[in-house]
Design an enzyme around this catalytic site. Structure first.
Site, PDB file in Angstrom:
ATOM      1  N   GLU A   1      -4.904   2.134   2.739  1.00 55.02           N
ATOM      2  CA  GLU A   1      -4.986   0.994   3.668  1.00 55.02           C
ATOM      3  C   GLU A   1      -5.125   1.479   5.099  1.00 55.02           C
ATOM      4  O   GLU A   1      -5.875   0.923   5.895  1.00 55.02           O
ATOM      5  CB  GLU A   1      -3.732   0.119   3.538  1.00 55.02           C
ATOM      6  N   GLU A   2      -4.392   2.543   5.434  1.00 55.09           N
ATOM      7  CA  GLU A   2      -4.263   2.915   6.844  1.00 55.09           C
ATOM      8  C   GLU A   2      -5.536   3.447   7.485  1.00 55.09           C
ATOM      9  O   GLU A   2      -5.814   3.136   8.629  1.00 55.09           O
ATOM     10  CB  GLU A   2      -3.144   3.957   7.017  1.00 55.09           C
TER      11      GLU A   2
ATOM     12  N   HIS B   1       4.025   2.924  12.532  1.00 54.30           N
ATOM     13  CA  HIS B   1       3.089   4.020  12.880  1.00 54.30           C
ATOM     14  C   HIS B   1       3.695   5.056  13.833  1.00 54.30           C
ATOM     15  O   HIS B   1       2.950   5.769  14.505  1.00 54.30           O
ATOM     16  CB  HIS B   1       1.785   3.485  13.499  1.00 54.30           C
TER      17      HIS B   1
ATOM     18  N   ASP C   1       6.254   0.807   6.477  1.00 51.20           N
ATOM     19  CA  ASP C   1       4.804   0.655   6.348  1.00 51.20           C
ATOM     20  C   ASP C   1       4.255   1.754   5.462  1.00 51.20           C
ATOM     21  O   ASP C   1       3.886   2.809   5.938  1.00 51.20           O
ATOM     22  CB  ASP C   1       4.149   0.688   7.734  1.00 51.20           C
TER      23      ASP C   1
ATOM     24  N   HIS D   1       0.826  -1.211   0.000  1.00 50.18           N
ATOM     25  CA  HIS D   1       0.000   0.000   0.000  1.00 50.18           C
ATOM     26  C   HIS D   1       0.861   1.262   0.000  1.00 50.18           C
ATOM     27  O   HIS D   1       1.859   1.367   0.688  1.00 50.18           O
ATOM     28  CB  HIS D   1      -1.047   0.003   1.115  1.00 50.18           C
TER      29      HIS D   1
HETATM   30 ZN   LIG Z   1       0.631  -1.138   6.406  1.00 51.10          ZN
END
Ligand SMILES: [Zn+2]
Length: 497
Positions: A361-362, A460, A327, A315
């Site tokens: 996605e998040e 995150h 991420d 993503h």
């Molecule tokens: Zn992710």
């Protein structure tokens, strides 16, 4: 020779088990089963050929080439360092869409942008301080480090002040009831289980704790709280707060919601039993109108079944505190590398290899949901979907969300990946958020099994940056993507659904 000889024999034993458990006859040519260890046929049924000898040889080449190739590292470096954080609706997310589309065109892929309307939430000021606590020196406050949860509503511009009630979990919240919660700030102090993480079960530890991030604010609101705080989910040290999406239930008012660093949650939990602790909280995020964005799709057309697609994906959006390297810039980059390697080696997949950089996605999963909805009428041609979204650390093998028979069908692929320590095959219920809507419609899903021991140190947080990626381990993930995608694209028979 010694090492590979040993390995071949060890693997032969494993393959023997798989063959027998399938009730298969002796391996056919092209199944990559060491012939010396093949047993006499336990069954007269013919063995289907899964991979041609040419495919198996191409897979070995892809694996070898992937491990010495820095394409994925260069791509994630650009996404993280040149573009930066890519929260849905942001200018950086849009820039990333254009960048990946252009890069996929450079590889000669047929590139499409598929529209997705995404939430556009923008972080504001986020400060907090203890303004009353036991032992307080005159005219002092204590700074509390926190970050707003994704989607959080704002406090009044001047902030709000209330007493903090610390609970470990939902049970403790309920046992206190409205009388003790009304007008207060609730702190859910549920700790991420580090013991699970060091055992390589970071994802499961995350799953246990993250429910307080998603459901805590509404649970507190139902009992009359004025704000909700959680202990950061993850094993970040050094006083780093961890963001992520919260979810407001329809039957509860929306409370300002933030995650405290583990250290600050511990501090409040230490003081609260000694006497009243009051916190002043300022959060000024904004929820803007939904924005137009895109899933980026690049097709390397299949030579025999161009209509059948094998999705290889990550993503493109990220949280805003760091630069979205692990991420999930890494996931997009290793997916892109799969196409780059197939091109570089001049290979022609029988089915289409479709690289997808998902959007949102998040904080909404709008990209994954839109793709499944838009392609539902041709779901039979969505042959398989791979997503990498667990960072960039060493992969141990392949997660499979599909029929148990699929695992045995991938054994020759695992045998090739065993050379880089990635030969494990594991059946799981679901393996990737963006591809899960496809799984629900019957499409077999796959992901690398990634070392999760350190992922939640950074995930995150502001520390999700490029330096957390080891180029060699990233290349190992790219190797899995390339080998698995090409194997699925050239599989001689359909995958069971
Ligand atoms: Zn992710």
């Amino acid at each position: 020779m010694g090492v590979s000889f040993l390995r071949a024999n060890l693997c032969g034993a494993a393959l023997l088990f798989v063959s027998l458990s399938l009730g298969r006859a002796a391996p056919a040519p092209g199944q990559a089963v060491p012939e010396a260890s093949s047993p006499p046929s336990p069954s007269p049924s013919p063995t289907p050929i899964l991979y041609s000898p040419q495919t198996l040889s191409d897979l070995k080449n892809l694996e070898k080439t992937a491990l010495t190739n820095d394409y994925a590292y260069r791509q994630v470096a650009h996404l993280a360092n040149n573009i930066g954080p890519r929260l849905s609706g942001s200018a950086q997310a849009q820039q990333a869409v254009s960048y990946v589309a252009d890069e996929l065109k450079k590889l000669g892929l047929d590139v499409q942008l598929e529209k997705v309307m995404v939430p556009h939430w923008v972080r504001g000021e986020e400060t907090a301080a203890l303004v009353q606590f036991p032992g307080q020196a005159a005219d002092t406050t204590q700074k509390i480090v926190l970050t707003a949860l994704g989607g959080s509503v704002a406090t009044p511009p001047e902030g709000l002040t209330a007493e903090v009630v610390v609970v470990r979990d939902f049970d403790e919240l309920r046992s206190l009831g409205k009388a003790h919660i009304q007008g207060k700030i609730v702190l859910f102090n549920y700790a991420y289980d580090r013991r699970m993480a060091v055992q390589g079960r970071g994802g499961e530890a995350y799953g246990e704790a993250v429910v307080y991030r998603s459901d805590g604010p509404s649970a507190a609101a139902r009992l009359g709280a004025v704000a909700a705080l959680i202990r950061s989910v993850g094993n970040a040290s050094y006083r780093l707060p961890h963001t992520g999406m919260t979810k407001y239930a329809a039957d509860a008012s929306k409370l300002p919601a933030a995650a405290l660093t583990e250290e600050d949650a511990d501090l409040i939990a230490h003081l609260a039993p000694q006497g009243p602790v009051r916190l002043h909280l300022v959060l000024t995020p904004q929820q803007l109108p939904d924005a137009l964005s895109y899933n980026v799709i690049g097709d390397l057309k299949g030579s025999e079944h161009p209509e059948q697609v094998v999705i290889v994906s990550g993503h493109l959006d990220s949280w805003d505190l760091g630069t979205g390297a692990i991420d999930d810039g890494a996931g997009v980059a290793v997916a892109m590398q799969a196409a780059s390697l197939v091109r570089q080696l001049g290979l022609h997949p029988r089915r289409t290899i479709r690289i997808v950089a998902w959007m949102n996605e998040e904080n909404g999963l709008r990209g994954g949901k839109a793709y499944a909805a838009d392609h539902q009428s041709e779901i039979a041609n969505q042959f398989a979907a791979i997503e990498t979204d667990g960072g960039a650390d060493h992969p141990l093998g392949i997660n499979i969300a599909g029929k148990p028979e699929v695992k045995a069908m991938l054994e020759p692929v695992a045998e090739i990946l065993r050379a880089s320590g990635a030969g494990l095959l594991q059946l799981r219920e679901g393996v990737g958020a963006d591809i899960d809507p496809l799984r629900v419609l019957g499409v077999p899903n796959f992901s690398p099994i990634q070392d999760s021991r350190f992922y939640f140190n950074y995930h995150h947080t502001a520390a999700d940056t490029l330096d957390k990626i080891d180029p060699q381990q990233l290349a190992e993930n790219a190797a899995i993507n390339a080998v698995l995608a090409y194997a699925l694209a050239n599989l001689e028979i359909p995958l069971p659904r």
